[in-house]
Scaffold this motif. Structure first.
Motif: not given
Length: 121
Positions: A70-74, A90-92, A113, A115
């Motif tokens: 996950t580069l950027a979560g949502s 979550t991110t990461g 988000s 991925y």
């Protein structure tokens, strides 16, 4: 070759090969638009980047065994064989699957988000 040998062969062969009717993650989109792009592809692996703005999802599709990041979560609504649930991503966060899986997702959060999906070929 005797006819009954051919029938036995065909039955055994068809049992070994599962026919997939769902699109893969690159083919699948949302409301006619692509959500994934190929970042890199070799004979041995494919790396996808999938982007989901709020209220954008990924139609029901299948994944080969893969690794995800996950580069950027949502927050996502996920529907799979276990039912439908809403989860914060979550991110990461990373995950991996060692067998074919199927799901549909929808970004129900308020942020975009992104991925990475890494699939061996």
């Amino acid at each position: 070759m005797k006819p009954y040998y051919i029938i036995i062969f065909l039955v055994l062969f068809s049992a070994c090969k599962t026919v997939q009717t769902l699109p893969d993650p690159l083919e699948a989109g949302w409301e006619g638009k692509k959500v994934c792009e190929v970042l890199n592809e070799t004979k041995k692996q494919r790396i996808l980047k999938c982007t989901f703005p709020p209220n954008v999802g990924h139609q029901k599709h299948y994944h080969k065994p893969h690794f995800g990041y996950t580069l950027a979560g949502s927050t996502f609504q996920i529907t799979d064989a276990n039912g439908t649930r809403t989860i914060p991503v979550t991110t990461g966060v990373t995950w991996s699957k060692d067998k074919i899986s199927e799901h549909e997702v929808l970004n129900v959060g308020d942020s975009t988000s992104v991925y990475l999906i890494i699939e061996p070929k």
